[in-house]
Design a protein around this motif. Structure first.
Motif, PDB file in Angstrom:
ATOM      1  N   ALA A 220     -13.073  21.812   0.883  1.00  0.00           N
ATOM      2  CA  ALA A 220     -11.832  21.019   0.401  1.00  0.00           C
ATOM      3  C   ALA A 220     -12.126  20.030  -0.227  1.00  0.00           C
ATOM      4  O   ALA A 220     -12.979  19.254  -0.158  1.00  0.00           O
ATOM      5  N   VAL A 221     -10.975  19.757  -0.919  1.00  0.00           N
ATOM      6  CA  VAL A 221     -11.130  18.404  -1.970  1.00  0.00           C
ATOM      7  C   VAL A 221     -10.401  17.180  -0.910  1.00  0.00           C
ATOM      8  O   VAL A 221      -9.204  17.588  -0.598  1.00  0.00           O
ATOM      9  N   LEU A 222     -11.043  16.111  -0.791  1.00  0.00           N
ATOM     10  CA  LEU A 222     -10.681  15.064  -0.026  1.00  0.00           C
ATOM     11  C   LEU A 222     -10.537  13.782  -1.143  1.00  0.00           C
ATOM     12  O   LEU A 222     -11.396  13.281  -1.660  1.00  0.00           O
ATOM     13  N   ASN A 223      -9.167  13.200  -1.179  1.00  0.00           N
ATOM     14  CA  ASN A 223      -9.022  12.036  -1.863  1.00  0.00           C
ATOM     15  C   ASN A 223      -8.856  10.974  -0.962  1.00  0.00           C
ATOM     16  O   ASN A 223      -7.906  11.084  -0.125  1.00  0.00           O
ATOM     17  N   ILE A 224      -9.579  10.070  -1.114  1.00  0.00           N
ATOM     18  CA  ILE A 224      -9.475   8.911  -0.214  1.00  0.00           C
ATOM     19  C   ILE A 224      -9.190   7.590  -1.117  1.00  0.00           C
ATOM     20  O   ILE A 224      -9.803   7.091  -2.137  1.00  0.00           O
ATOM     21  N   ASP A 225      -8.124   6.743  -0.561  1.00  0.00           N
ATOM     22  CA  ASP A 225      -7.770   5.692  -1.027  1.00  0.00           C
ATOM     23  C   ASP A 225      -8.226   4.457  -0.232  1.00  0.00           C
ATOM     24  O   ASP A 225      -7.984   4.373   0.863  1.00  0.00           O
ATOM     25  N   ILE A 226      -9.092   3.601  -0.920  1.00  0.00           N
ATOM     26  CA  ILE A 226      -9.852   2.558   0.136  1.00  0.00           C
ATOM     27  C   ILE A 226      -8.966   1.178  -0.214  1.00  0.00           C
ATOM     28  O   ILE A 226      -8.686   0.901  -1.483  1.00  0.00           O
ATOM     29  N   THR A 227      -8.912   0.532   0.702  1.00  0.00           N
ATOM     30  CA  THR A 227      -8.224  -0.884   0.994  1.00  0.00           C
ATOM     31  C   THR A 227      -8.787  -1.605   1.924  1.00  0.00           C
ATOM     32  O   THR A 227      -9.579  -1.283   2.884  1.00  0.00           O
ATOM     33  N   GLU A 228      -8.524  -3.104   1.836  1.00  0.00           N
ATOM     34  CA  GLU A 228      -9.176  -3.862   2.762  1.00  0.00           C
ATOM     35  C   GLU A 228      -8.160  -3.894   4.149  1.00  0.00           C
ATOM     36  O   GLU A 228      -6.951  -3.619   3.744  1.00  0.00           O
ATOM     37  N   ALA A 229      -8.490  -4.521   4.996  1.00  0.00           N
ATOM     38  CA  ALA A 229      -7.819  -4.688   6.101  1.00  0.00           C
ATOM     39  C   ALA A 229      -6.746  -5.856   5.908  1.00  0.00           C
ATOM     40  O   ALA A 229      -7.007  -6.704   5.452  1.00  0.00           O
ATOM     41  N   THR A 230      -5.589  -5.715   6.304  1.00  0.00           N
ATOM     42  CA  THR A 230      -4.568  -6.560   5.932  1.00  0.00           C
ATOM     43  C   THR A 230      -3.713  -6.699   7.160  1.00  0.00           C
ATOM     44  O   THR A 230      -4.037  -6.060   8.230  1.00  0.00           O
ATOM     45  N   PRO A 231      -2.839  -7.779   7.249  1.00  0.00           N
ATOM     46  CA  PRO A 231      -1.735  -7.922   8.585  1.00  0.00           C
ATOM     47  C   PRO A 231      -1.384  -6.518   8.749  1.00  0.00           C
ATOM     48  O   PRO A 231      -1.179  -5.848   8.194  1.00  0.00           O
ATOM     49  N   LEU A 232      -0.934  -6.601  10.154  1.00  0.00           N
ATOM     50  CA  LEU A 232      -0.536  -5.459  10.677  1.00  0.00           C
ATOM     51  C   LEU A 232       0.649  -4.729   9.990  1.00  0.00           C
ATOM     52  O   LEU A 232       0.620  -3.550   9.734  1.00  0.00           O
ATOM     53  N   MET A 233       1.759  -5.797   9.570  1.00  0.00           N
ATOM     54  CA  MET A 233       2.831  -4.984   8.951  1.00  0.00           C
ATOM     55  C   MET A 233       2.383  -4.497   7.586  1.00  0.00           C
ATOM     56  O   MET A 233       2.891  -3.411   7.187  1.00  0.00           O
ATOM     57  N   ALA A 234       1.622  -5.451   6.794  1.00  0.00           N
ATOM     58  CA  ALA A 234       1.441  -4.804   5.677  1.00  0.00           C
ATOM     59  C   ALA A 234       0.566  -3.809   5.675  1.00  0.00           C
ATOM     60  O   ALA A 234       0.758  -2.743   4.774  1.00  0.00           O
ATOM     61  N   ALA A 235      -0.528  -3.596   6.551  1.00  0.00           N
ATOM     62  CA  ALA A 235      -1.120  -2.258   6.647  1.00  0.00           C
ATOM     63  C   ALA A 235      -0.523  -1.229   7.193  1.00  0.00           C
ATOM     64  O   ALA A 235      -0.867   0.044   6.618  1.00  0.00           O
ATOM     65  N   PHE A 236       0.540  -1.558   8.014  1.00  0.00           N
ATOM     66  CA  PHE A 236       1.506  -0.293   8.312  1.00  0.00           C
ATOM     67  C   PHE A 236       2.200   0.189   6.921  1.00  0.00           C
ATOM     68  O   PHE A 236       2.437   1.213   6.846  1.00  0.00           O
ATOM     69  N   LEU A 237       2.614  -0.847   6.367  1.00  0.00           N
ATOM     70  CA  LEU A 237       3.715  -0.449   5.247  1.00  0.00           C
ATOM     71  C   LEU A 237       2.707   0.206   4.185  1.00  0.00           C
ATOM     72  O   LEU A 237       3.033   1.534   3.495  1.00  0.00           O
ATOM     73  N   LYS A 238       1.361  -0.372   3.970  1.00  0.00           N
ATOM     74  CA  LYS A 238       0.960   0.280   2.885  1.00  0.00           C
ATOM     75  C   LYS A 238       0.144   1.837   3.392  1.00  0.00           C
ATOM     76  O   LYS A 238       0.196   2.610   2.665  1.00  0.00           O
ATOM     77  N   LYS A 239      -0.022   1.769   4.774  1.00  0.00           N
ATOM     78  CA  LYS A 239      -0.581   3.138   5.174  1.00  0.00           C
ATOM     79  C   LYS A 239       0.386   4.162   5.221  1.00  0.00           C
ATOM     80  O   LYS A 239       0.221   5.273   4.904  1.00  0.00           O
ATOM     81  N   ASN A 240       1.564   3.744   5.289  1.00  0.00           N
ATOM     82  CA  ASN A 240       2.957   4.696   5.495  1.00  0.00           C
ATOM     83  C   ASN A 240       3.833   4.655   4.130  1.00  0.00           C
ATOM     84  O   ASN A 240       4.872   4.861   4.235  1.00  0.00           O
ATOM     85  N   ARG A 241       3.153   4.279   2.916  1.00  0.00           N
ATOM     86  CA  ARG A 241       4.105   4.072   1.756  1.00  0.00           C
ATOM     87  C   ARG A 241       4.548   5.427   1.379  1.00  0.00           C
ATOM     88  O   ARG A 241       5.631   5.367   0.715  1.00  0.00           O
ATOM     89  N   GLY A 242       3.890   6.402   1.964  1.00  0.00           N
ATOM     90  CA  GLY A 242       4.412   7.824   1.332  1.00  0.00           C
ATOM     91  C   GLY A 242       5.455   8.322   2.491  1.00  0.00           C
ATOM     92  O   GLY A 242       5.972   9.349   2.191  1.00  0.00           O
ATOM     93  N   SER A 243       5.719   7.522   3.465  1.00  0.00           N
ATOM     94  CA  SER A 243       6.639   7.968   4.350  1.00  0.00           C
ATOM     95  C   SER A 243       7.808   6.939   4.588  1.00  0.00           C
ATOM     96  O   SER A 243       7.703   5.938   5.510  1.00  0.00           O
ATOM     97  N   PRO A 244       8.609   6.880   3.645  1.00  0.00           N
ATOM     98  CA  PRO A 244       9.594   5.798   3.745  1.00  0.00           C
ATOM     99  C   PRO A 244      10.660   5.742   4.973  1.00  0.00           C
ATOM    100  O   PRO A 244      10.958   4.742   5.579  1.00  0.00           O
ATOM    101  N   MET A 245      10.996   6.739   5.431  1.00  0.00           N
ATOM    102  CA  MET A 245      11.699   6.823   6.673  1.00  0.00           C
ATOM    103  C   MET A 245      11.263   6.296   7.814  1.00  0.00           C
ATOM    104  O   MET A 245      11.630   5.587   8.808  1.00  0.00           O
TER     105      MET A 245
END
Length: 826
Positions: free
Chosen positions: A633-658
């Motif tokens: 299988a092909v795995l696409n990995i988006d790499i980022t640094e650790a961010t504050p909790l809310m920012a990390a949460f928003l970035k992690k779930n940017r594909g899920s606006p709801m």
């Protein structure tokens, strides 16, 4: 059930009565029926319906009245009453004779028509069923008659009794009742008895010898006085016999003598002195009357033979003469105690006396057969009896062989004889087919073709012929996919069956082994379907998207539908990565990490010029089966640094606006709730503290004069106590301090001007008035702090760090400021 009556012939199980009762509170009631301890229980009651049922047979003649306790209860209260139940009569008893047995002794010269006995019989029934009448029952004419009402037994007219002809008569008398109802039908009961009438003899018959002819024997080993033979005679009038006297009339030749009372003939000389081998001795038996005079007599002859030495061994005879082998054919397992009538065996010893006495013994398989008799004199018919039926088993052997021995007992020669006993057995169906194991375990690979053999079961029936032929069948919930060969016992899969370990891996069913007569046994078969590596691992998606935070792994997962390990155990690996040598993967868990040296985004930017840091990998999932299967299988990995909790949460779930919107809404709700809670708490606290209480007087506050500014300096010495921490500059006290300055303190103490004393309107110094407020660094000094000041002052006195003059000046200055501050309230 008060005064309830029931017929004694009522059948057991009959519903005879129904109890009825209610409760004032309309609660459900339950009925009970008990009997006194130790008495029989004839009835039982249904606790709900109250139906009373007869459970034991009634017998009025044994118990005409039954006492019982009936009860009714609602669960809390209980009412008990005693009832009497009367048993009514039915014609169920037959007449019973009194004074049994009926034995009558009457002289043979009793006159005809005489009454000789009265028969009595009683019937326990009532009414007509209790009346008794009599009659004699005989198929041939009899010499007696009976009165039907009184039961008196008489000799018929013109009939006489004769002891010598018939010494005893047996008459059957029948006693019958008048009849009555029993179980709805008219019934007449009767009973019979035998009357034994012994005729007493009169002295009118001479004596006679018993057991004639008589034979006696003289042996070469006999001694003078040895018993040769004993004769016996009895009086013909046996009802009242006279004594018998014995004597030898002739033929003795001085060789024999006889006992006049017992009739025993004995030898008077040694056998070697005998001149003849045969003697005919005539013996007379005479009656002796009361006057001891001979009366009637009888004469018999005793034949005495001289016997040779012991020169004949025991000999076995069959139907056709001497025989030393006997055979019989019979079925196996005859019942214990059965006589083997197929054997016609006679054993004989031609010697006489002790020389002809021998023992029989059967030698062979232990305690299977026994021989009767075991001790023989001269001759006997040999009987063989079954003792242990289990030893006569066709399956153990179709032939049984024994040795029949006859061995003399009391002879020095101990002559013996032997015969072979051979038993040929015929088989019966006495065995059930038995499996070689109680259960069978089979294993077969999944996807095996239909008709594949699993296991062969074997059941053995030792019987012969059709009884020993075993046929196999299978049945059970798991047997649909399998079949068995009816004769070989080979279990195979059905031709159309396809086994799949992933769908079902365990089967069990029963196999039945049956012989020709339907005797059978069972065994259980357990089948395990072995898993094959017929599924390859599969990712949920062929293109995977993951976000990786530096320092945290991401995980991939594949599923293998095989049933067992190692076929469903998956190993992960990176087949291709762009850029290469950036990621590590755990082969067991599928966790993907950055190489340990990559710890920040700066390092990543040095590796690639892409700003979004989104890299692609080709990962492989391979199982451990044989052969091994894999998938990629092909795995696409988006790499980022650790961010504050809310920012990390928003970035992690940017594909899920709801999901992000729900998170924000939850946080706002929590904040609103906390605000409302705190506002309510503050409101309640202020409401409680702002309550107005009545006062004795109204105090008007005077305008407060401007207070001089305070400045505080920390002392340069240590451990001066709380009062020494404050240095006060008072511009108004400079003129007063000049005339009231006290002696300067020691060199280590600070040089502070003493505060002016507080003077009241009367000119006295107020030293006992308690200060209200003491200004401190925070703007207020409570009165308790003043007490602490005095306490601390005492502590400083103990340490010797401040002079008493400095303390007095500081105290006066503080009291003056407190008094000025308090004057503004009055």
């Amino acid at each position: 059930m008060a005064l309830f009556s029931i017929s004694e012939d009522t059948p057991v199980g009959t519903h005879v009565y129904t109890l009825n009762g209610t409760d004032p509170e309309e609660d459900p009631v339950r009925f009970g029926l008990t009997f006194e301890k130790g008495s029989r229980e004839y009835f039982k009651v249904d606790p709900k319906s109250g139906n009373v049922t007869l459970i034991q047979e009634l017998d009025r003649e044994k118990q005409a009245e039954i006492s019982a306790l009936v009860s009714i209860t609602d669960g809390r209260n209980k009412v008990v009453e005693t009832v009497r139940i009367f048993v009514t009569d039915a014609n169920d008893e037959q007449p019973e004779y009194r004074n049994l047995p009926f034995i009558i002794d009457i002289p043979e010269d009793t006159a005809p028509g005489s009454s000789i006995y009265k028969v009595q019989a009683v019937d326990k029934d009532m009414g007509s069923g209790g009346s008794v009448s009599y009659y004699l029952q005989s198929s041939v004419p009899t010499k007696f008659t009976i009165d039907g009402h009184s039961g008196v037994l008489r000799i018929r007219a013109n009939e006489t009794l004769d002891y010598e002809t018939t010494p005893a008569h047996f008459v059957t008398v029948v006693a019958k009742d008048g009849g009555g109802k029993y179980k709805g039908m008219h019934q007449v009961m009767s009973s019979t008895a035998t009357i034994t009438i012994n005729v007493v003899d009169a002295q009118d018959t001479p004596p006679s010898f018993v057991g004639t002819p008589y034979f006696g024997y003289i042996y070469e080993v006999s001694l003078p006085g040895s018993e040769i033979f004993t004769v016996y005679a009895k009086d013909g009038d046996q009802g009242n016999p006279n004594p018998i006297h014995y004597s030898i009339i002739n033929g003795s030749d001085g060789v024999f003598d006889i006992n006049s009372t017992s009739g025993c003939i004995s030898l008077t000389i040694h056998p070697g002195q005998l001149r003849s081998e045969l003697f005919e001795v005539r013996v007379k038996a005479s009656e002796v009357g009361e006057s001891e005079e001979p009366m009637d007599y009888d004469i018999t002859t005793v034949t005495v033979r001289v016997v040779d030495l012991n020169n004949h061994p025991p000999t076995f005879y069959g139907e056709n003469g001497p025989q030393n082998r006997f055979e019989v054919t019979m079925f196996e397992h005859p019942p214990a105690g059965e006589i083997l009538r197929g054997f016609k065996i006679t054993v004989n010893d031609s010697d006489q006396g002790a020389n002809a006495k021998f023992k029989l013994r059967l030698v062979g398989p232990g305690r299977v057969l026994r021989v009767v008799p075991q001790t023989v004199l001269n001759e006997a018919q040999v009987t063989i009896i079954v003792e242990d039926t289990s030893g006569i088993d066709y399956e153990k052997g179709s032939t049984l062989s024994f040795k029949l021995l006859a061995v003399e007992i009391d002879t020095p020669e101990r002559f013996s004889a032997t015969a072979d006993i051979v038993i040929h057995l015929l088989d019966t169906n006495d065995n059930v087919p038995a499996f070689t194991s109680e259960y069978y375990i089979a294993r077969i690979a999944e996807n095996s073709p239909g008709g594949s053999s699993l296991v062969s079961v074997t059941a053995i029936d030792p019987d012969s012929g059709p009884w020993g032929e075993v046929k196999y069948t299978i049945y059970g919930s798991g047997s649909d996919l399998f079949s068995i060969h009816y004769s070989s016992g080979v279990i195979s899969t059905q031709p159309w069956a396809s086994l799949d370990a992933e769908a079902r891996s365990k089967y069990n069913f029963y196999v039945k082994a049956e012989d020709g007569e339907g005797e059978y046994s069972l065994a259980e078969v357990f089948v395990t379907v072995l898993d094959l590596n017929d599924h390859s691992p599969e990712f949920l998606e062929s293109l995977l998207e993951k976000t990786m935070i530096i320092g945290a792994p991401v995980r991939i997962e594949a599923v293998d539908e095989d049933a067992e390990s190692p076929n469903n155990v998956i190993e992960y690996s990176i087949m291709k990565a762009d850029p290469n040598n950036i990621f590590d993967i755990d082969c067991n868990t599928g966790e993907i990490n950055l190489k340990p040296y990559i710890k920040s985004m700066e390092i990543i930017h040095n590796i690639t010029q892409q700003h979004d840091c989104k890299w692609s990998l080709v990962v492989e999932a391979r199982d451990r089966g044989s052969p091994s299967f894999s998938t990629t299988a092909v795995l696409n990995i988006d790499i980022t640094e650790a961010t504050p909790l809310m920012a990390a949460f928003l970035k992690k779930n940017r594909g899920s606006p709801m999901k992000v919107l729900g998170m924000v809404t939850g946080i706002i709700s929590i904040l609103v709730g906390a605000t409302v809670f705190l506002s309510t708490a503050m409101y309640l606290r202020n409401t409680k503290s702002n309550r107005i209480t009545p006062a004795r007087r109204i105090i008007r506050r005077r305008p407060r004069h401007a207070e001089p500014p305070w400045s505080f300096r920390m002392p340069i010495f240590r451990d001066a106590g709380p009062a020494g921490k404050f240095l006060v500059d008072d511009p108004e006290g400079s003129s007063v301090a000049a005339g009231t300055r006290m002696k300067p303190p020691p060199p280590n103490a600070p040089c502070l001007p003493p505060p002016p004393p507080s003077v009241s309107s009367s000119g006295n110094v107020k030293t006992s008035e308690r200060p209200r407020v003491l200004p401190t660094i925070s703007g207020a000094l409570a009165s308790r702090s003043f007490k602490k000041t005095k306490t601390s002052r005492g502590g400083g006195s103990r340490e010797g760090t401040m002079s008493s003059a400095l303390v007095s000046e500081l105290k006066m200055k503080l009291e003056q400021k407190i008094n000025e501050s308090n004057q503004g309230y009055y």
